[in-house]
Design a protein around this motif. Structure first.
Motif, PDB file in Angstrom:
ATOM      1  N   LYS A 149       5.619   1.140   7.366  1.00 47.14           N
ATOM      2  CA  LYS A 149       4.421   0.293   7.335  1.00 47.14           C
ATOM      3  C   LYS A 149       4.071  -0.151   5.925  1.00 47.14           C
ATOM      4  O   LYS A 149       3.579  -1.260   5.708  1.00 47.14           O
ATOM      5  CB  LYS A 149       3.250   1.066   7.947  1.00 47.14           C
ATOM      6  CG  LYS A 149       2.043   0.199   8.248  1.00 47.14           C
ATOM      7  CD  LYS A 149       1.007   0.987   9.055  1.00 47.14           C
ATOM      8  CE  LYS A 149      -0.172   0.090   9.420  1.00 47.14           C
ATOM      9  NZ  LYS A 149      -1.178   0.852  10.221  1.00 47.14           N
TER      10      LYS A 149
ATOM     11  N   HIS B  42       6.912   6.719   9.403  1.00 45.49           N
ATOM     12  CA  HIS B  42       5.974   5.685   9.837  1.00 45.49           C
ATOM     13  C   HIS B  42       5.309   5.016   8.638  1.00 45.49           C
ATOM     14  O   HIS B  42       5.191   3.789   8.574  1.00 45.49           O
ATOM     15  CB  HIS B  42       4.920   6.311  10.745  1.00 45.49           C
ATOM     16  CG  HIS B  42       3.804   5.375  11.113  1.00 45.49           C
ATOM     17  ND1 HIS B  42       3.973   4.338  12.013  1.00 45.49           N
ATOM     18  CD2 HIS B  42       2.517   5.306  10.680  1.00 45.49           C
ATOM     19  CE1 HIS B  42       2.836   3.671  12.131  1.00 45.49           C
ATOM     20  NE2 HIS B  42       1.935   4.250  11.337  1.00 45.49           N
TER      21      HIS B  42
ATOM     22  N   TRP C 249       5.691  11.209  10.518  1.00 41.95           N
ATOM     23  CA  TRP C 249       4.603  10.495   9.838  1.00 41.95           C
ATOM     24  C   TRP C 249       5.101   9.844   8.558  1.00 41.95           C
ATOM     25  O   TRP C 249       4.733   8.711   8.240  1.00 41.95           O
ATOM     26  CB  TRP C 249       3.479  11.479   9.531  1.00 41.95           C
ATOM     27  CG  TRP C 249       2.361  10.885   8.713  1.00 41.95           C
ATOM     28  CD1 TRP C 249       1.377  10.047   9.134  1.00 41.95           C
ATOM     29  CD2 TRP C 249       2.139  11.076   7.311  1.00 41.95           C
ATOM     30  NE1 TRP C 249       0.548   9.710   8.091  1.00 41.95           N
ATOM     31  CE2 TRP C 249       0.998  10.329   6.963  1.00 41.95           C
ATOM     32  CE3 TRP C 249       2.791  11.811   6.317  1.00 41.95           C
ATOM     33  CZ2 TRP C 249       0.498  10.300   5.662  1.00 41.95           C
ATOM     34  CZ3 TRP C 249       2.289  11.786   5.037  1.00 41.95           C
ATOM     35  CH2 TRP C 249       1.153  11.035   4.712  1.00 41.95           C
TER      36      TRP C 249
END
Length: 513
Positions: A487, A483, A480
Motif C-alpha cells: 500500500k 500489506h 501486515w
C-alpha cells in the motif's frame, strides 16, 4: 571435526543461559546443596556435548534417511504401499522415544507399555492422515479444527486426572529421535512436487503426530484411572554425596540410557536397511556418512538424556519445591517466565526445526524470528503452568481459550505459518520440558500441598500450546508488513530496517488471497 566444534559452540550458547540462571537462583534465592548443584553443572557439560553430537548426527543421518524415504513414497503412487509404510514409521519412531519413557514412568495405575503402545498407535494413524492430506487437498487448519474439537469432546467424558496427562503425551511424543525423521519425511514427500502448495505441505506432519496421542490417551482414560508417582523418577544425588559418588551415579546411569536410545534407533536403522536394499540405493560414500551420523546421534542423545535426567531433574524439583514452601513463592511465576524463555534453546529438536524452516522457506522465515517467537511462547507457557501448580487452577481455563485462539488464528494467517506453528508446539516440548520443567512444576505443587497429577501435569501441554499462538502472531505481523509494503511502497526501505525477516517468496500468502 570443524563441524563438530561449530555444533558444540552452538550448544554452549544454548545451554549457558539456563545454567547461569540456575546458578544465580542458587546464589540469591534458593540455596542449593552442593551435591545437587555439582550434579547440575556436570549435567550441563553433558548437555553441551550431547546437543553438539546430536545436531551433527541429525544432519548426517536422520535428515537424509527421512528425505529419502519420503521421496520414494512420493514416487510410488499406491496407497496400499504408502499407508502401511507411514503407519509403521510412526509406530517404530515413537515406541522407544526417550521423552515418552520418562513420562510413562511417572504414572502409576496404567502399565507403562499400555500407555506407550497407545501413543505410538496414535502417531502411526495420524502420520498416515498427514501423508494423505495433500493427496486429497484437505486444508491443514480444517483437520486440526476437527481433531482438537474431538479431543475436547472426549475430555468432557474423561476423568479429570487424565486430561493433563493426555495433553502432555502429545508434546512428549515428538522428541529428539522422532522430530528430525518426521520433519525430513515431510520434506521428502513434498520435494517432487512443483505446485504452489508443495512448500506449506512439507509442514504439518509433526502437528498431526502430536494431536493423535492426545485423542488416543483421552480414549484410554475411559478405561484406566491413573495416579502420578509421588516424585519425579530421577536419579537424585545421595545426601551429602561427594564428587566421586556423583560421578559414579552418572556412570551407572549411562548403560540404561544407552539401552533406551539404542532401542529407539534400532527400528529406524532396520527400516532404513530394508528400504535401502529393496527400493533405492544411496551411494557407498553416502551410506558411510549416514553410518557415522547414526553413531553421532546415538552418543549425543545418550549424553543429553543422562545429563538432563541425572543433573537437571533433581535441580528443577528442588528449585520448585523450595521456592513454593517459602514466603516468596509467587516469585516462581516470573522466574518460570525467564526459565521458559531460555530453556527452549536447550531443546535439540528446536534447532532442527528452525534450520529446516529457514532452508525450506529460502530465508523468508529466519532462525532468529523462529527462536524469539518460540522463546516468548514457552516462557508464557511455563509461567501459566506454575500458576496452575501454585493455585490448583483447572487446566481447562488455559487450554480451552488457548486452543480456541490458536485455531481461530489459522483463518487469518498465511497457510504456511499454520503448519510451522503447530509443528513448533510439538518440537518445543522435548526432553528439557519433561525432565526439567515438569519436575519444577511437580516440586512447586508438592511445596504447596497440591495434587501432582491434576495441578503439575499439564506443563508439557502448555509448552506445546503457546507456540501455536506466538508463531501465528509472527505470521500476522508478516502479513501486515506485506500489506503495508504493497500500500505504501515508499516505506519499504524503512520497514526493511526493522524487518523480522526478509521477504523472498510471494506464494506464501497465495492461499489467503
Amino acid at each position: 571435526m570443524n563441524k563438530l566444534k561449530a555444533k558444540v559452540r552452538e550448544s554452549l550458547h544454548s545451554v549457558a543461559p539456563i545454567s547461569i540462571l540456575v546458578i544465580i537462583l542458587c546464589a540469591a534465592i534458593v540455596p542449593m546443596p552442593a551435591d545437587i548443584l555439582t550434579s547440575f553443572l556436570l549435567g550441563a557439560v553433558l548437555l553441551i556435548l550431547g546437543m553438539g553430537l546430536f545436531s551433527l548426527g541429525a544432519d548426517m543421518a536422520m535428515m537424509p534417511i527421512g528425505e529419502g524415504v519420503g521421496r520414494h513414497i512420493s514416487l510410488v503412487h499406491k496407497l496400499s504401499f504408502s499407508v502401511p509404510i507411514c503407519f509403521l514409521l510412526g509406530l517404530i519412531t515413537t515406541l522407544a522415544e526417550p521423552d515418552l519413557q520418562v513420562l510413562s514412568r511417572q504414572i502409576s495405575g496404567i502399565p507403562a507399555y499400555v500407555l506407550v503402545i497407545t501413543i505410538a498407535v496414535g502417531v502411526g494413524i495420524f502420520l498416515v492422515i498427514a501423508m494423505l492430506r495433500p493427496l486429497f487437498k484437505i486444508n491443514l487448519a480444517h483437520i486440526l479444527l476437527l481433531c482438537y474439537g474431538l479431543a475436547f469432546l472426549l475430555a468432557f467424558f474423561t476423568p479429570r486426572g487424565f486430561i493433563p496427562l493426555a495433553f502432555d503425551s502429545g508434546g512428549v511424543t515428538t522428541g529428539p529421535i522422532t522430530v528430525p525423521f518426521i520433519i525430513s519425511l515431510g520434506v521428502g514427500l513434498a520435494s517432487l512436487r512443483h505446485d504452489s502448495s508443495a512448500q506449506e505441505d512439507s509442514f504439518g506432519l509433526v502437528s498431526l503426530c502430536s494431536v493423535g496421542p492426545i485423542i488416543m490417551v483421552l480414549a484410554l482414560g475411559l478405561i484406566f484411572h491413573p495416579q502420578a508417582s509421588a516424585a519425579p523418577q530421577a536419579v537424585s544425588p545421595a545426601a551429602e554425596a561427594t564428587s566421586i559418588e556423583i560421578a559414579r551415579q552418572y556412570l551407572s546411569s549411562l548403560p540404561s540410557y544407552s539401552a533406551e536410545v539404542m532401542m529407539a534407533l534400532l527400528p529406524i536403522i532396520a527400516f532404513f536397511c530394508v528400504f535401502q536394499f529393496s527400493f533405492f540405493q544411496f551411494r557407498k560414500s553416502m551410506l558411510m556418512r549416514i553410518a557415522v551420523g547414526v553413531v553421532y546421534t546415538f552418543l549425543g542423545v545418550v549424553l543429553f538424556l543422562t545429563g538432563v535426567n541425572v543433573g537437571f531433574m533433581p535441580a528443577g524439583h528442588f528449585i520448585g519445591k523450595t521456592m513454593a514452601m517459602s514466603s516468596y513463592k509467587w516469585l516462581l511465576i516470573p522466574v518460570g517466565l525467564v526459565i521458559g524463555y531460555y530453556v527452549v534453546d536447550a531443546e535439540p529438536a528446536v534447532h532442527v526445526l528452525n534450520k529446516q524452516v529457514e532452508e525450506i522457506t529460502g530465508g523468508t522465515i529466519s532462525q532468529k524470528a523462529m527462536h524469539v517467537s518460540l522463546a516468548c511462547g514457552v516462557g508464557c507457557a511455563v509461567a501459566l503452568a506454575l500458576v496452575r501448580a501454585l493455585t490448583g487452577l483447572s487446566i481447562f481455563w488455559i487450554i480451552i481459550p488457548g486452543y480456541v485462539l490458536a485455531l481461530l488464528l489459522t483463518f487469518f494467517v498465511p497457510s504456511v505459518f499454520t503448519g510451522i506453528a503447530f509443528d513448533s508446539g510439538g518440537v518445543a516440548s522435548g526432553p528439557m520440558t519433561t525432565a526439567f520443567l515438569l519436575p519444577l512444576a511437580m516440586g512447586a505443587c508438592e511445596g504447596v500441598g497440591g495434587s501432582v497429577l491434576n495441578d503439575a501435569f499439564g506443563m508439557v501441554a502448555n509448552v506445546a500450546m503457546t507456540p501455536l499462538i506466538s508463531i501465528q502472531i509472527l505470521g500476522l505481523l508478516y502479513k501486515w508488513k506485506l500489506h503495508v509494503k504493497a500500500k505504501y511502497p515508499a516505506t519499504e526501505k524503512k520497514f526493511d530496517n526493522f524487518a523480522i525477516y526478509e521477504y523472498k517468496q510471494e506464494d506464501l500468502i497465495s492461499n489467503d488471497e
